[in-house]
Design an enzyme around this catalytic site. Structure first.
Site, mmCIF file in Angstrom:
data_model
loop_
_atom_site.group_PDB
_atom_site.id
_atom_site.type_symbol
_atom_site.label_atom_id
_atom_site.label_comp_id
_atom_site.label_asym_id
_atom_site.label_seq_id
_atom_site.Cartn_x
_atom_site.Cartn_y
_atom_site.Cartn_z
ATOM 1 N N TYR A 86 -7.165 7.018 4.909
ATOM 2 C CA TYR A 86 -6.980 8.389 5.401
ATOM 3 C C TYR A 86 -7.761 9.377 4.537
ATOM 4 O O TYR A 86 -7.346 10.515 4.354
ATOM 5 C CB TYR A 86 -5.506 8.767 5.389
ATOM 6 C CG TYR A 86 -4.613 7.955 6.309
ATOM 7 C CD1 TYR A 86 -4.799 7.963 7.690
ATOM 8 C CD2 TYR A 86 -3.555 7.209 5.797
ATOM 9 C CE1 TYR A 86 -3.957 7.238 8.529
ATOM 10 C CE2 TYR A 86 -2.710 6.485 6.626
ATOM 11 C CZ TYR A 86 -2.916 6.505 7.992
ATOM 12 O OH TYR A 86 -2.080 5.799 8.821
ATOM 13 N N ASP A 135 3.564 0.001 1.702
ATOM 14 C CA ASP A 135 2.939 -1.316 1.518
ATOM 15 C C ASP A 135 2.272 -1.458 0.160
ATOM 16 O O ASP A 135 2.281 -2.534 -0.426
ATOM 17 C CB ASP A 135 1.864 -1.536 2.587
ATOM 18 C CG ASP A 135 2.470 -1.834 3.943
ATOM 19 O OD1 ASP A 135 3.551 -2.433 3.979
ATOM 20 O OD2 ASP A 135 1.856 -1.459 4.957
ATOM 21 N N HIS A 149 -11.241 0.136 5.770
ATOM 22 C CA HIS A 149 -10.568 0.327 7.052
ATOM 23 C C HIS A 149 -10.100 1.761 7.210
ATOM 24 O O HIS A 149 -10.034 2.529 6.250
ATOM 25 C CB HIS A 149 -9.357 -0.610 7.187
ATOM 26 C CG HIS A 149 -8.110 -0.069 6.553
ATOM 27 N ND1 HIS A 149 -7.056 0.435 7.269
ATOM 28 C CD2 HIS A 149 -7.769 0.075 5.270
ATOM 29 C CE1 HIS A 149 -6.116 0.851 6.448
ATOM 30 N NE2 HIS A 149 -6.522 0.645 5.224
ATOM 31 N N TYR A 161 -0.691 11.325 14.118
ATOM 32 C CA TYR A 161 0.122 12.120 13.180
ATOM 33 C C TYR A 161 -0.597 12.278 11.853
ATOM 34 O O TYR A 161 -0.235 13.127 11.041
ATOM 35 C CB TYR A 161 1.493 11.456 12.984
ATOM 36 C CG TYR A 161 1.652 10.593 11.743
ATOM 37 C CD1 TYR A 161 1.001 9.378 11.627
ATOM 38 C CD2 TYR A 161 2.455 11.004 10.684
ATOM 39 C CE1 TYR A 161 1.148 8.593 10.496
ATOM 40 C CE2 TYR A 161 2.608 10.225 9.549
ATOM 41 C CZ TYR A 161 1.945 9.025 9.458
ATOM 42 O OH TYR A 161 2.084 8.257 8.325
ATOM 43 N N ARG A 162 -1.604 11.491 11.595
ATOM 44 C CA ARG A 162 -2.252 11.453 10.289
ATOM 45 C C ARG A 162 -3.564 10.722 10.519
ATOM 46 O O ARG A 162 -3.607 9.763 11.286
ATOM 47 C CB ARG A 162 -1.348 10.638 9.369
ATOM 48 C CG ARG A 162 -1.748 10.516 7.928
ATOM 49 C CD ARG A 162 -0.698 9.664 7.224
ATOM 50 N NE ARG A 162 -1.010 9.447 5.840
ATOM 51 C CZ ARG A 162 -0.396 8.569 5.055
ATOM 52 N NH1 ARG A 162 0.578 7.835 5.544
ATOM 53 N NH2 ARG A 162 -0.731 8.430 3.804
HETATM 54 C C1 LIG Z 1 -3.583 -1.765 3.220
HETATM 55 C C2 LIG Z 1 -2.946 -0.405 3.192
HETATM 56 C C3 LIG Z 1 -1.598 -0.280 3.495
HETATM 57 C C4 LIG Z 1 -0.998 0.982 3.489
HETATM 58 N N1 LIG Z 1 0.330 1.069 3.795
HETATM 59 C C5 LIG Z 1 0.933 2.264 3.842
HETATM 60 C C6 LIG Z 1 2.318 2.363 4.159
HETATM 61 O O1 LIG Z 1 3.017 1.364 4.309
HETATM 62 N N2 LIG Z 1 2.859 3.599 4.256
HETATM 63 C C7 LIG Z 1 2.126 4.723 4.024
HETATM 64 O O2 LIG Z 1 2.680 5.819 4.114
HETATM 65 N N3 LIG Z 1 0.828 4.654 3.692
HETATM 66 C C8 LIG Z 1 0.204 3.463 3.596
HETATM 67 N N4 LIG Z 1 -1.127 3.391 3.248
HETATM 68 C C9 LIG Z 1 -1.885 4.640 3.011
HETATM 69 C C10 LIG Z 1 -1.871 5.105 1.528
HETATM 70 O O3 LIG Z 1 -2.300 4.056 0.676
HETATM 71 C C11 LIG Z 1 -0.512 5.607 1.050
HETATM 72 O O4 LIG Z 1 0.036 6.550 1.937
HETATM 73 C C12 LIG Z 1 -0.586 6.229 -0.348
HETATM 74 O O5 LIG Z 1 0.717 6.384 -0.874
HETATM 75 C C13 LIG Z 1 -1.291 7.600 -0.357
HETATM 76 O O6 LIG Z 1 -1.861 7.790 -1.606
HETATM 77 P P1 LIG Z 1 -1.192 8.722 -2.730
HETATM 78 O O7 LIG Z 1 0.266 8.486 -2.698
HETATM 79 O O8 LIG Z 1 -1.933 8.469 -3.980
HETATM 80 O O9 LIG Z 1 -1.457 10.173 -2.151
HETATM 81 P P2 LIG Z 1 -2.683 11.134 -2.510
HETATM 82 O O10 LIG Z 1 -3.959 10.467 -2.139
HETATM 83 O O11 LIG Z 1 -2.550 11.620 -3.875
HETATM 84 O O12 LIG Z 1 -2.372 12.341 -1.534
HETATM 85 C C14 LIG Z 1 -2.643 12.310 -0.172
HETATM 86 C C15 LIG Z 1 -2.892 13.734 0.315
HETATM 87 O O13 LIG Z 1 -1.671 14.479 0.224
HETATM 88 C C16 LIG Z 1 -1.926 15.802 -0.233
HETATM 89 N N5 LIG Z 1 -1.291 15.937 -1.555
HETATM 90 C C17 LIG Z 1 -1.172 14.954 -2.470
HETATM 91 N N6 LIG Z 1 -0.537 15.386 -3.542
HETATM 92 C C18 LIG Z 1 -0.246 16.670 -3.333
HETATM 93 C C19 LIG Z 1 0.430 17.641 -4.106
HETATM 94 N N7 LIG Z 1 0.935 17.335 -5.295
HETATM 95 N N8 LIG Z 1 0.570 18.887 -3.590
HETATM 96 C C20 LIG Z 1 0.090 19.193 -2.357
HETATM 97 N N9 LIG Z 1 -0.555 18.295 -1.569
HETATM 98 C C21 LIG Z 1 -0.720 17.039 -2.055
HETATM 99 C C22 LIG Z 1 -3.433 15.939 -0.325
HETATM 100 O O14 LIG Z 1 -3.925 16.471 0.888
HETATM 101 C C23 LIG Z 1 -3.906 14.509 -0.500
HETATM 102 O O15 LIG Z 1 -5.220 14.301 -0.035
HETATM 103 C C24 LIG Z 1 -1.760 2.143 3.198
HETATM 104 C C25 LIG Z 1 -3.116 2.004 2.857
HETATM 105 C C26 LIG Z 1 -3.699 0.748 2.842
HETATM 106 C C27 LIG Z 1 -5.128 0.626 2.430
#
Ligand SMILES: Cc1cc2nc3c(=O)[nH]c(=O)nc-3n(C[C@H](O)[C@H](O)[C@H](O)COP(=O)(O)OP(=O)(O)OC[C@H]3O[C@@H](n4cnc5c(N)ncnc54)[C@H](O)[C@@H]3O)c2cc1C
Length: 514
Positions: free
Chosen positions: A80, A139, A379, A460-461
């Protein structure tokens, strides 16, 4: 050193201002899965504050210098957009160093964390301190509970809908001012992390998928460790089994027999988490049904599979499992149901790897899915909102399958059910080193949005490359919701410095011409 670098270095120190020339920059500060050729995958720099006052100082400096910021908590939003701003001139505000567990309330069952805390770190903290709680995990464990919940991400336990369990945000506004939501607005309150309301609107939602503020701390409600957990798999044997499976699960969620969200995965989606496509089928074009059937038999799953958890005291769990068994045997006579029981001592070492999500145990296993098409793994996901009517699930699968198959791609996907609504996820894996495959994903994704929109569905995303198009799909009354959010954006971020373009919301003067 540029003026911007010098200004940020004066706040956080030279070593916490990184540029693409810094060793290892790209590994943490880019979009490793970018597929849109117009979308630059590496940002001009990243600034890493250690605390909330440094965040405030950075935001004030950014306003003075007119430089944009894109905030990430751990920046693991793979599929994403990863850690990459939409404007190629914006700096990343990486909160990864703010990784403190601020406090925990064992009596009331909540924990207060900073954005740099990962799911792995939270799991270890609860375990090392022998706390009687679990946290819900998605995940992949290396993301952030705050970042994930703000994106409306989800995990797979009874607290799987992560945004629901977020309470009491500390927010730095785009002007640098500090604010607290709900009861936190009362400086003396001890109810900040237990009640989302307070005096007036609950504004937590304004900071989800948003560019109105930077969350620097939040409370997360924890799940009391259940005496017993049943991790359940219901495997349906036929392609047509999907609608019946969804219609069987929905009432069990609505009446709370099943208290977690439920993953409905195709057999191929389950296989993609274990092996690459080439291990099943080497031909061109969509994988034939015989090959799909053969691999599901080999790994012991159905053509469609429902995976979920039931939690609580042993007698209650057993009674609920009996109710699920009764519903499955009367509605899905060809389905197979298997149950793994766990007590509250279960750990990463003792859990079946396939049950970790239901048990709040983080892992990195599912990254395998990105390697589906071989080469350099990458992906994105086409993630659409639906109701939990079985007929609608089938209609969506038909729409997506027909589209991806017409481009020679396999349909690998499923749904996560939350009672009344479901999020349909479709894996669009590609070989990052293959420019033709990148272009193909771009084309397929655009077509999926058009077709879904025409059929009354919307994502949704999504990857930032498609945020503007998706925002257009939310079109009631000439996009009145977007106009409302944009009005707020102009008021709270007059210089347009924060997360420009997030979910299609742009600062004044930068809005796409319609
Ligand atoms: C194989 C695979 C499986 C996955 N499975 C899942 C799953 O089961 N469920 C799921 O939800 N996702 C999944 N994901 C997607 C992703 O990996 C997760 O959602 C992950 O937790 C997002 O990264 P992060 O928590 O570091 O968020 P970040 O990358 O840090 O944040 C995401 C976005 O949120 C906003 N944001 C972040 N922090 C803040 C802040 N402090 N204040 C304001 N805005 C902010 C920003 O716009 C940022 O770009 C998967 C991805 C892969 C590759």
């Amino acid at each position: 050193m540029s003026i911007i670098q010098a200004a940020f270095a004066a706040i956080v120190g030279d070593e916490n201002v990184l540029t693409p020339e810094t060793e290892g920059f790209e590994a943490r500060h880019s979009d490793p899965y970018a597929f849109d050729p117009d979308y630059k995958a590496v940002s001009p720099g990243a600034v890493l504050p250690a605390n909330t006052s440094e965040v405030q100082a950075i935001v004030k400096a950014a306003n003075e210098l007119g430089v944009g910021l894109w905030v990430v908590s751990r920046g693991r939003n793979l599929g994403y957009g990863g850690a990459m701003p939409r404007r190629s001139t914006d700096w990343l505000l990486d909160l990864g160093r703010m990784n403190k567990i601020v406090s925990v309330d064992v009596e009331l069952g909540y924990i207060v964390v900073e954005p740099g805390v990962s799911f792995f770190a939270l799991y270890e903290y609860l375990r090392e301190n022998d706390l009687p709680y679990w946290a819900s995990v998605p995940d992949l464990g290396y993301g952030s509970p705050i970042g994930n919940a703000l994106e409306r991400g989800f995990g797979y336990s009874a607290h799987g809908e992560h945004s629901k369990y977020l309470c009491g945000l500390e927010v730095v506004l785009p002007t640098g001012e500090l604010m607290r939501t709900g009861m936190g607005a009362d400086a003396e309150s001890n109810a900040t992390y237990v009640y989302k309301g307070g005096n007036g609107p609950d504004v937590i939602g304004l900071f989800q998928q948003s560019n109105l503020g930077i969350v620097t701390q939040a409370g997360i409600w924890l799940l009391p460790k259940p005496e017993t957990t049943a991790a359940i798999l219901v495997a349906a044997a036929t392609q047509e089994g999907l609608a019946d499976l969804v219609d069987t699960i929905r009432p069990l969620q609505l009446n709370n027999t099943i208290d977690s969200n439920v993953i409905i995965g195709s057999g191929l989606a389950v296989a993609s988490g274990i092996m690459p496509r080439a291990a099943i089928f080497q031909g061109e074009g969509p994988m034939p049904f015989e090959a799909i059937k053969a691999v599901t038999e080999k790994i012991g799953v159905g053509i469609w599979n429902a995976k979920f958890g039931i939690y609580g005291d042993d007698a209650i769990v057993k009674a609920k499992v009996a109710a699920v068994e009764a519903a499955v045997s009367s509605n899905l006579p060809d389905a197979k149901m298997s149950v793994h029981y766990y007590d509250d001592t279960v750990t990463i070492e003792t859990a079946h790897p396939g049950d970790r999500g239901q048990l709040g145990i983080p892992s990195g296993d599912l990254i395998q899915m990105a390697a589906w098409r071989g080469g350099e793994p990458a992906h994105t996901d086409f993630s659409v909102v639906a109701t939990t009517r079985g007929s609608e699930a089938q209609r969506l699968v038909d729409l997506v399958k027909e589209t991806v198959n017409s481009y020679g791609l396999d349909h690998v996907g499923g749904f996560t059910m939350f009672g009344r609504h479901a999020i349909m996820l479709n894996l669009l894996a590609f070989d990052k080193s293959n420019l033709e495959e990148q272009a193909l994903i771009n084309t397929v994704f655009a077509e999926l949005i058009e077709k879904a929109d025409a059929a009354g569905f919307a994502p949704y995303r999504a990857h930032p490359a498609f945020m503007d198009r998706i925002s257009d799909a939310y079109d009631f009354n000439d996009h009145s919701l977007r106009r409302f959010i944009t009005t707020l954006k102009d008021a709270v971020d007059p210089r347009g410095i924060l997360n420009a373009g997030k979910q299609g919301v742009w600062p004044k003067g930068e809005r796409p011409k319609k």
